[in-house]
Design an enzyme around this catalytic site. Structure first.
Site, mmCIF file in Angstrom:
data_model
loop_
_atom_site.group_PDB
_atom_site.id
_atom_site.type_symbol
_atom_site.label_atom_id
_atom_site.label_comp_id
_atom_site.label_asym_id
_atom_site.label_seq_id
_atom_site.Cartn_x
_atom_site.Cartn_y
_atom_site.Cartn_z
ATOM 1 N N ASP A 23 -4.441 -66.959 -46.387
ATOM 2 C CA ASP A 23 -3.366 -65.763 -46.140
ATOM 3 C C ASP A 23 -3.375 -65.272 -44.748
ATOM 4 O O ASP A 23 -3.337 -63.829 -44.888
ATOM 5 C CB ASP A 23 -3.726 -65.106 -47.458
ATOM 6 C CG ASP A 23 -2.525 -63.960 -47.660
ATOM 7 O OD1 ASP A 23 -2.655 -63.254 -48.632
ATOM 8 O OD2 ASP A 23 -1.447 -64.271 -46.946
ATOM 9 N N HIS A 60 -4.303 -66.828 -53.861
ATOM 10 C CA HIS A 60 -5.197 -65.686 -53.490
ATOM 11 C C HIS A 60 -5.550 -65.148 -54.601
ATOM 12 O O HIS A 60 -5.393 -63.815 -55.049
ATOM 13 C CB HIS A 60 -4.890 -64.557 -52.525
ATOM 14 C CG HIS A 60 -3.122 -64.346 -52.679
ATOM 15 N ND1 HIS A 60 -2.815 -63.856 -53.850
ATOM 16 C CD2 HIS A 60 -2.174 -64.151 -51.758
ATOM 17 C CE1 HIS A 60 -1.588 -63.321 -53.787
ATOM 18 N NE2 HIS A 60 -1.126 -63.652 -52.611
ATOM 19 N N HIS A 83 2.491 -65.641 -56.208
ATOM 20 C CA HIS A 83 1.866 -64.300 -55.817
ATOM 21 C C HIS A 83 1.344 -63.450 -57.018
ATOM 22 O O HIS A 83 2.517 -63.038 -57.729
ATOM 23 C CB HIS A 83 2.322 -63.570 -54.713
ATOM 24 C CG HIS A 83 1.979 -62.378 -54.406
ATOM 25 N ND1 HIS A 83 1.272 -61.846 -53.067
ATOM 26 C CD2 HIS A 83 1.947 -61.179 -55.102
ATOM 27 C CE1 HIS A 83 0.944 -60.616 -53.197
ATOM 28 N NE2 HIS A 83 1.360 -60.216 -54.342
ATOM 29 N N HIS A 93 -2.165 -71.514 -46.990
ATOM 30 C CA HIS A 93 -1.520 -70.139 -47.281
ATOM 31 C C HIS A 93 -1.657 -69.497 -45.620
ATOM 32 O O HIS A 93 -2.611 -68.737 -45.424
ATOM 33 C CB HIS A 93 -2.060 -69.420 -48.238
ATOM 34 C CG HIS A 93 -1.321 -68.292 -48.557
ATOM 35 N ND1 HIS A 93 -1.477 -67.695 -49.876
ATOM 36 C CD2 HIS A 93 -0.549 -67.074 -48.026
ATOM 37 C CE1 HIS A 93 -0.649 -66.444 -50.028
ATOM 38 N NE2 HIS A 93 -0.185 -66.307 -48.791
ATOM 39 N N HIS A 124 1.030 -67.085 -42.955
ATOM 40 C CA HIS A 124 2.192 -66.432 -42.401
ATOM 41 C C HIS A 124 2.126 -66.332 -41.060
ATOM 42 O O HIS A 124 1.583 -65.798 -40.077
ATOM 43 C CB HIS A 124 2.167 -65.030 -42.926
ATOM 44 C CG HIS A 124 2.187 -64.742 -44.353
ATOM 45 N ND1 HIS A 124 3.371 -64.792 -45.090
ATOM 46 C CD2 HIS A 124 0.837 -64.729 -45.232
ATOM 47 C CE1 HIS A 124 3.044 -64.704 -46.345
ATOM 48 N NE2 HIS A 124 1.451 -64.564 -46.536
ATOM 49 N N LEU A 125 3.317 -67.236 -40.430
ATOM 50 C CA LEU A 125 3.462 -67.464 -38.951
ATOM 51 C C LEU A 125 4.446 -66.746 -38.492
ATOM 52 O O LEU A 125 4.677 -66.472 -37.119
ATOM 53 C CB LEU A 125 3.602 -69.015 -38.525
ATOM 54 C CG LEU A 125 2.419 -69.891 -39.175
ATOM 55 C CD1 LEU A 125 2.737 -71.245 -38.728
ATOM 56 C CD2 LEU A 125 1.003 -69.321 -38.610
ATOM 57 N N ARG A 126 5.183 -65.786 -39.253
ATOM 58 C CA ARG A 126 5.916 -64.626 -38.670
ATOM 59 C C ARG A 126 7.133 -65.181 -38.191
ATOM 60 O O ARG A 126 8.047 -64.309 -37.602
ATOM 61 C CB ARG A 126 5.427 -63.801 -38.090
ATOM 62 C CG ARG A 126 4.191 -62.984 -38.673
ATOM 63 C CD ARG A 126 4.536 -62.198 -39.840
ATOM 64 N NE ARG A 126 3.370 -61.628 -40.516
ATOM 65 C CZ ARG A 126 2.905 -61.510 -41.756
ATOM 66 N NH1 ARG A 126 4.017 -61.905 -42.701
ATOM 67 N NH2 ARG A 126 2.242 -60.766 -42.281
ATOM 68 N N HIS A 135 -0.105 -58.829 -37.990
ATOM 69 C CA HIS A 135 0.739 -57.558 -38.061
ATOM 70 C C HIS A 135 0.646 -56.976 -36.678
ATOM 71 O O HIS A 135 -0.549 -56.790 -36.155
ATOM 72 C CB HIS A 135 0.533 -56.583 -39.218
ATOM 73 C CG HIS A 135 0.733 -56.649 -40.364
ATOM 74 N ND1 HIS A 135 2.345 -56.799 -40.760
ATOM 75 C CD2 HIS A 135 0.297 -57.177 -41.495
ATOM 76 C CE1 HIS A 135 2.290 -57.280 -42.042
ATOM 77 N NE2 HIS A 135 0.933 -57.647 -42.458
ATOM 78 N N ASN A 178 8.347 -65.963 -46.323
ATOM 79 C CA ASN A 178 8.727 -64.668 -46.100
ATOM 80 C C ASN A 178 9.119 -64.290 -44.811
ATOM 81 O O ASN A 178 8.602 -63.233 -44.187
ATOM 82 C CB ASN A 178 7.948 -63.829 -46.863
ATOM 83 C CG ASN A 178 6.463 -63.579 -46.175
ATOM 84 O OD1 ASN A 178 5.921 -64.615 -45.778
ATOM 85 N ND2 ASN A 178 5.807 -62.636 -46.769
#
Lengths: 221, 425, 311
Positions: free
Chosen positions: B300, B227, B173, B52, B54-56, B304, B86
């Site tokens: 996770d 999570h 989720h 899990h 998030h590599l954006r 940001h 996402n």
């Protein structure tokens, strides 16, 4: 003239001791009797100068000026058989040195009955020193009204004026060094009457500043 | 391809021995001309796998790219990471999945396995092209609308059924949006009451977990809970497993250590979804990880940009960094306390995640013949986390200035070291 | 006194007493023909409001102007998040103009505290989300104290939507600090999460039954209830809320004589407070408004006049 009610001025709480503590540094300049005689003379001078009670109003500057003003008004009442209007004028918010000190709590301002417009206002304070307190008092009074005349009565004038201010009625002229402290103690706030002068202990920057809750004796006038 | 001799490592925590690598695989004998890595005092684990992250990229390359994320992952000891869908645009087509796959290959530091969205555009209404994503070069097996919950039970049911055709799994989720809406940001409890922060009650997670395990049972499919954050969810999962329901679950490093009390300063670095919970939940999660109720640790990792966090707490973005610190946290919280052994860590950070994600080349046992995906850990190293010292493009690091025992020293991806001596090779 | 006023917790009991004493003096200024004191001359105060609020903003504006400060109103509503500018950037931009005091009103809990970390200016919380509204609590407590003579051992009852109320949170802290006994009343759906543990810790009582507690109140504070809460399922209808928790005419009758009725405003006449109660002799609502200016003058004076207050 119709008798005017004396405004009730907040009384100070009287500490337990009513005798002077053991002699500290310095010397006594005025003892209780000297103070009483000086106030009596000032009261007569005020009446003489004003030619009586007409339009007369007393404004004490907290803290000790308030007690002195009350005592003067009592003496005047005895002599003239009539009350003179009495008030208090707090100058905390009008000081020109606000930003150099931690914030002080303002004290009470009480307009005398009948106000100050067109009156002969006699400001009363304990010590006249730089003149800044009186200047602040004049600014404060400006926002309260427009007296016909303003006079100044002080118990002690210790010189070292920084502004063109002079007293009309002085209890005692007390030449002093800038590095000395002049301490006024009154029964109503301190338990006993005395004016004392002493060298500054550990002073580096000139006149001592007063306690945080009000103008100091010997440094603020 | 390189040849490696890793000398004196404690393989899976079990005694010192040498590990030999040649042509990308583990071999029985020391290869010639090999580079020697001194692993005295170090523990050798199979390369870590993160279910899990998030590599954006695509969409928010200011916060992270597949390259910077890969660097962070390698430094964290990972040889494979799953990249959530996402992004912008959402990874809900075969083309989008292949794009992420190719970005990962170009970076060449970790195997980046794209996760496909469950529903088109993450809207929760219509199934995305799950089959086409599975058939693509990206061979998507894990599907998730993470960030959002697949709330409509009918859609969730269809998704669970549909992925059986190609051995896929839905990672949910779990957040009922009617019980915990978009502004919910603080565990609903005494602290949220005092601070006046919109509450995110644990039950909003638990009702979805309970629903999903029943759906999994009914459809005879498997489901994965992303999570997990509450003791109640752990109870449901434990019950479901005891009933033979095919459910797997993951927990983040931050939910193993950080509690909701940290929110009292309103610092948005601690804002995460699901939120940090009280100590009782943290304790239950640790127990569940140790006893196998929770199968895997997954970071996770949620980078940001600064300006997305520099808002009032309610308005700030959700998420924390996690790739570089995950192993240290698990080591500190679970191994140093004796709750888990290094073999257990291999199980939850490599073998189980690889199995759940269907990544055959990862999650081995460091046995001869297997691909040489290796992580070397110094169990005694004490690190003081410095958020400025990071390969991530972002700095929303909740571990700043924390002291942790245990650190990744080297990472090897199919025989090639990506990290040596704690730095990118 | 603490540099900022972000929460009632920033004030010691002695600080509150000093604030009240000064407010009493400030009250007199409101009645003079020259409503000016020079104490904050040369100081610049910015009202940075991210949420609409005519009454609080004008109260702070008058307070600053009567102390001779330069007061500027900046309405930041709709900026920040929607324009992609962070809250920090918005604050720094305003502060860079040379500001001594920043009065912040924001829709998010904790905003004032976060802002105070990004600027050297003195920060005064004029209401942050559901968290606190310290000057409101000060003026409420001051008003009640003036009416009752003291707050020590007085029983204050607070009624309404507690979950969403910063007025409740600040008041419950301040009244307890001043020695009052506080009971809060709301339907279960409007009690804050974790209130059982919190109330034990902080020393206030909770009940769902207004009628049981009202006759024993020395002062009552009615909080505004938003009709929108009905759509969130917090209560079924306005009339049901009024019957259970409103200060109706009948309930007005059981109040102790002289017990002040407070309301932070604006009032929903007929919902949480009957018109008769709002206009009753016991109603302290207008006193609260004039106290508001005096209290805010006092706060501005104490935080900005002395040394160490300059930007």
């Amino acid at each position: 003239m119709a008798p005017a009610q004396s405004a009730s001025v907040p009384a100070a709480s009287v500490p337990a001791a009513s005798v002077p503590p053991a002699p500290a540094e310095g010397r006594t300049v005025l003892d209780a009797r000297d103070i009483s005689r000086a106030l009596t003379r000032i009261s007569h001078e005020i009446l003489e100068r004003n030619k009586g009670l007409d339009n007369l109003v007393l404004l004490g500057i907290p803290t000790r000026g308030v007690h002195l003003a009350r005592r003067i008004s009592e003496r005047i009442a005895k002599v003239e058989g009539a009350e003179v209007p009495l008030g208090t004028l707090d100058i905390t918010m009008y000081r020109d040195d606000l930003r150099r000190h931690p914030t002080r709590n303002p004290q009470h301002t009480l307009m005398p009955p009948g106000g100050v417009d067109g009156k002969v206002v006699v400001l009363v304070d304990d010590v006249l020193f730089s003149g800044r307190t009186v200047r602040a008092a004049l600014d404060a009074m400006n926002d309260l009204g427009r007296p016909a005349t303003v006079r100044l009565a002080v118990l002690v004038d210790r010189g070292h004026r920084e502004l063109p201010i002079r007293a009309d009625h002085v209890g005692k002229n007390l030449p002093s060094a800038r590095t000395e402290r002049v301490m006024v103690r009154l029964e109503e706030s301190d338990g006993y009457d005395e004016v004392r002068i002493a060298p500054m202990t550990g002073a580096v920057n000139g006149p001592a500043t007063g306690p945080l809750t009000g103008p100091a004796t010997g440094a603020s006038a | 391809m390189s040849a490696l001799v890793i000398k004196g490592a404690s393989v899976l925590g079990d005694g010192g021995s040498d590990v030999y690598v040649e042509n990308g695989h583990l071999v029985a004998e020391a290869p010639t001309g090999a580079r020697v890595v001194d692993a005295d005092g170090l523990v050798a684990l199979p390369g870590l796998v993160d279910l899990h992250t998030h590599l954006r990229e695509p969409g928010r390359e200011d916060a992270e790219t597949v390259l910077s994320g890969s660097q962070a992952a390698a430094l964290g000891g990972f040889t494979a990471v799953l990249a959530m869908a996402n992004t912008s645009p959402v990874t809900d087509t075969a083309e989008a999945a292949e794009r992420v796959l190719d970005l990962g290959r170009t970076a060449g530091l970790v195997d980046v396995q794209p996760v496909g969205a469950v529903t088109k555009g993450l809207a929760g209404q219509e199934l995305a092209e799950l089959g086409l994503m599975a058939r693509s070069r990206a061979k998507v097996r894990v599907f998730s609308d993470d960030g959002r919950c697949v709330h409509d039970p009918r859609v969730m049911r269809r998704a669970l059924e549909y992925v059986r055709a190609f051995g896929g799994v839905v990672s949910q989720h779990s957040q009922d949006p009617d019980l915990a809406g978009p502004t919910a940001c603080c565990h609903e409890g005494e602290l949220s009451g005092r601070l006046g922060l919109p509450g995110w009650p644990g039950v909003a997670e638990e009702v979805i977990v309970a629903r999903d395990v029943m759906l999994a049972r009914h459809t005879n499919s498997r489901v994965h809970v992303a999570h997990v954050s509450t003791a109640g969810s752990v109870e449901v999962i434990r019950w479901a497993k005891s009933r033979g329901i095919d459910v797997t679950a993951e927990v983040t490093p931050h939910h193993l250590l950080l509690t909701t009390d940290l929110l009292s300063g309103y610092d948005p670095v601690f804002k995460v979804n699901p939120p940090l919970r009280p100590a009782e939940d943290v304790a239950a999660l640790r127990d569940a990880l140790a006893d196998g109720t929770i199968d895997a640790v997954a970071t996770d990792h949620a980078p940001h940009a600064r300006h997305d966090k520099e808002h009032a707490f309610v308005d700030a973005a959700f998420g924390m960094l996690g790739l570089e610190t995950a192993l240290s946290v698990v080591s500190d919280v679970m191994v140093t306390s004796g709750a888990m052994t290094w073999a257990d860590v291999a199980r939850v950070m490599s073998q189980n995640p690889a199995r759940i994600a269907g990544l055959d080349g990862h999650g081995g046992t460091l046995a001869v013949g297997q691909p040489a995906n290796i992580t070397l850990v110094d169990p005694a190293a004490v690190v003081v986390v410095d958020r400025a010292d990071s390969a991530s493009l972002s700095r929303n690091n909740p571990w700043h200035e924390r002291k942790l025992t245990g650190a990744v020293v080297a990472t090897v991806l199919r025989g090639t070291p990506t990290v040596l001596n704690g730095a990118l090779a | 006194m603490n540099k900022h006023l972000l929460s009632v917790d920033d004030l010691a009991v002695g600080d509150v007493e000093a604030l009240f004493d000064t407010a009493a003096e400030m009250h007199d200024v409101q009645h003079r023909s020259v409503k000016k004191l020079p104490a904050l001359r040369g100081r610049t105060v910015v009202n940075l409001f991210f949420e609409d609020s005519t009454r609080t903003r004008s109260s702070f504006e008058i307070a600053g102007k009567w102390l001779s400060a330069d007061v500027i109103n900046v309405s930041a509503k709709g900026s920040s998040v929607s324009k992609g500018e962070s809250l920090r950037d918005t604050v720094l931009t305003v502060a860079a103009m040379g500001v001594d005091g920043l009065v912040i009103r924001h829709g998010a809990s904790g905003a004032a505290q976060q802002v105070s970390q990004w600027t050297d200016a003195v920060v005064i919380n004029a209401g942050d989300g559901m968290h606190e509204h310290p000057t409101q609590a000060l003026l409420d407590a001051y008003t009640i104290q003036r009416r009752l003579g003291t707050l020590e051992d007085k029983h204050v009852v607070i009624v309404g939507d507690l979950t969403h109320s910063r007025v409740f949170r600040s008041n419950v802290l301040l009244l307890a600090k001043l020695g009052a006994r506080v009971t809060v009343v709301a339907p279960p759906t409007l009690m804050p999460a974790g209130v059982t543990a919190w109330s034990k810790d902080a020393g206030f009582e909770t009940t769902y039954d207004l009628d049981e507690v009202l006759p024993h109140a020395d002062a009552v504070m009615m909080l505004r209830v938003q009709r929108e809460r009905m759509s969130g399922g917090f209560f079924p209808s306005a009339r049901e809320y009024t019957v259970g928790y409103g200060l109706t005419r009948d309930r007005l009758g059981v109040l102790k004589p002289g017990a002040p009725i407070c309301h932070p405003g604006p009032m929903n006449r007929g919902l949480e407070i009957a018109a008769d109660a709002a206009d009753a002799a016991q109603s302290a609502v207008l006193d609260q408004v004039s106290a508001g200016v005096a209290i805010r003058m006092s706060v501005l004076y104490h935080l900005l006049a002395g040394e160490g207050s300059a930007s």
